[in-house]
Write an enzyme that holds these catalytic residues in place. Structure first.
Site, PDB file in Angstrom:
ATOM      1  N   TYR A 131      13.235   4.624  -3.340  1.00  0.00           N
ATOM      2  CA  TYR A 131      12.249   4.012  -2.438  1.00  0.00           C
ATOM      3  C   TYR A 131      10.899   3.965  -3.145  1.00  0.00           C
ATOM      4  O   TYR A 131      10.495   4.923  -3.788  1.00  0.00           O
ATOM      5  CB  TYR A 131      12.097   4.858  -1.155  1.00  0.00           C
ATOM      6  CG  TYR A 131      10.955   4.403  -0.279  1.00  0.00           C
ATOM      7  CD1 TYR A 131      11.161   3.482   0.744  1.00  0.00           C
ATOM      8  CD2 TYR A 131       9.652   4.861  -0.498  1.00  0.00           C
ATOM      9  CE1 TYR A 131      10.109   3.029   1.533  1.00  0.00           C
ATOM     10  CE2 TYR A 131       8.590   4.418   0.284  1.00  0.00           C
ATOM     11  CZ  TYR A 131       8.826   3.506   1.296  1.00  0.00           C
ATOM     12  OH  TYR A 131       7.778   3.060   2.054  1.00  0.00           O
ATOM     13  N   GLU A 163       6.548  -3.008  -0.477  1.00  0.00           N
ATOM     14  CA  GLU A 163       7.569  -1.970  -0.335  1.00  0.00           C
ATOM     15  C   GLU A 163       8.888  -2.452  -0.919  1.00  0.00           C
ATOM     16  O   GLU A 163       9.286  -3.593  -0.681  1.00  0.00           O
ATOM     17  CB  GLU A 163       7.760  -1.623   1.143  1.00  0.00           C
ATOM     18  CG  GLU A 163       8.720  -0.466   1.358  1.00  0.00           C
ATOM     19  CD  GLU A 163       9.053  -0.257   2.835  1.00  0.00           C
ATOM     20  OE1 GLU A 163       8.647   0.779   3.378  1.00  0.00           O
ATOM     21  OE2 GLU A 163       9.700  -1.128   3.435  1.00  0.00           O
TER      22      GLU A 163
END
Ligand code: GDP
Ligand code: MN
Length: 382
Positions: free
Chosen positions: A101, A189
């Site tokens: 992530y 992101e």
């Protein structure tokens, strides 16, 4: 402005990041054609402006064009958290060994961009932050220092990225930061950032939000807006240049000045009401501006009553009152409007409104009284 995954990936590619080849499709036939062109295993992904597509069945792997057509038929029209899928992204399938992530956001409290990196990607990052905080590296970037290679290295080490992947992950961090700055992004992101069995690091998802106030500097990004998917009131407000934020409640709120509108939301909430929106007409008192703003509010079927809160400053109360009467003449209004008029020439303004009674117009002198009145007219407290 939120971008679709495929648009975010287009910006990634422009920023020099490696992306996987893919095609946009809006029909089963287009999806099949895309699969035939890509000739190999692909992933069919719903393009909606919300997360959690995987869990909702909006991301499917396919080995053949027939399978792609089958998944496309199932995903097109699929409702994902209230967003109906009208667009697909058909992308070459990457094999996944690991999912990481990565994100850059603004931390307003710290007044700095916040970089987060974790080897526990693919899943809900909020859950990782709660259950395994040690697995989520969080480092702020000092804007005075700027981005330096050692910054990416610090992050990569803090997250415990294995040695052989550090260089590739650091390059992605640097590219994403360049995009964050150059595109005036509020969020970049990548979840998951995948590591293939061959050890390549690839952005498998892209979530990019651009600062609306900076869009004028990026006409090519502004043109990516999908007007068909936009909320009708927000779309209408944007076309009219009105500051509008949609909320969930029943009371339409407009005022002259953002600070006043914010406190109006608070007072309505305090007396048990639920705001349907936030609408700032700025210094505007002209009938045209009021008509424009009221039309946006009235086009929302959830609105049961309207609270127009005015504080006369440079714009005088009597001018606003005339603007309101003019607007009421020009509009078909089926819900009550409570006007609170205070400030410069407020008495004159209230006298003008009192002299021209209107079935749906209610005038109050204080914000609290007006809030109570509008909540009552909207059917009582929630
Ligand atoms: P989200 O659920 O909306 O965040 O959608 P993602 O793009 O993150 O996809 C959800 C999941 O699908 C990912 O976590 C991956 O496990 C899987 N996925 C997405 N793209 C690929 C791909 O190219 N290959 C494989 N094998 N899995 C993928
Ligand atoms: Mn994702």
């Amino acid at each position: 402005m939120d971008l679709y995954e495929h648009q975010g990936k287009e910006l990634f590619a422009r920023a020099g990041l490696r992306t996987v080849e893919g095609r946009v499709a809006t029909s089963v036939e287009e999806a099949r054609a895309a699969a035939e062109e890509l000739a190999g295993p692909v992933v069919v992904k719903a393009q909606v402006l919300t997360g959690g597509r995987g869990k909702a069945g909006g991301v499917k792997l396919a080995a053949t064009p027939d399978e792609v057509a089958e998944h496309a038929a199932a995903i097109l029209g699929l409702d994902i958290n209230g967003h109906v899928t009208r667009r697909l992204w058909v992308e070459r399938q990457a094999s996944i060994a690991k999912e990481y992530y990565f994100s850059i956001t603004f931390d307003r409290g710290a007044k700095r961009p916040l970089f987060m990196l974790s080897t526990m990607g693919g899943m809900d990052i909020e859950a990782v932050a709660v259950d395994h905080p040690e697995k989520l590296a969080r480092i702020h970037l000092d804007p005075a220092m700027g981005f330096r290679p050692f910054f990416a290295n610090r992050l990569v080490f803090a997250a415990g990225i294995p040695k052989e992947e550090r260089r590739a992950v650091a390059a992605i961090i640097e590219g994403c930061h360049r995009l964050f700055v150059e595109a005036d992004a509020m969020l970049v992101e990548v979840n998951p950032l995948i590591v293939t069995p061959e050890g390549e690091v690839v952005a498998a998802d892209a979530k990019v939000t651009i600062d609306d106030n900076a869009l004028y500097r990026h006409p090519e990004i502004a043109a990516m807006r999908d007007t068909a998917a936009a909320d009708p009131q927000e779309q209408m407000a944007r076309e009219r240049g009105v500051t509008y934020v949609k909320l969930d409640g029943a009371i339409g709120i407009l005022g002259n000045g953002a600070g006043l509108v914010m406190s109006t939301l608070d007072v309505v909430d305090q007396v048990g009401g639920t705001p349907a929106n936030f609408l700032d007409v700025g210094g505007g008192a002209q009938a045209d501006e009021i008509v424009s703003a009221l039309e946006v509010i009235l086009s929302d079927p959830k609105v049961q009553a309207i609270f127009f809160n005015i504080f006369g400053g440079i714009t005088r109360g009597d001018e606003v009152a005339r603007g309101i009467l003019d607007a009421l003449d020009r509009l078909e209004i089926g819900v009550p409007i409570v006007v609170r008029l205070d400030g410069t020439n407020a008495e004159e303004g209230r006298a003008i409104l009192a002299a021209a009674p209107h079935r749906h117009l209610h005038v109050e002198a204080t914000m609290l009284d007006a809030a109570r009145r509008v909540v009552e007219l909207a059917g009582g407290a929630a």
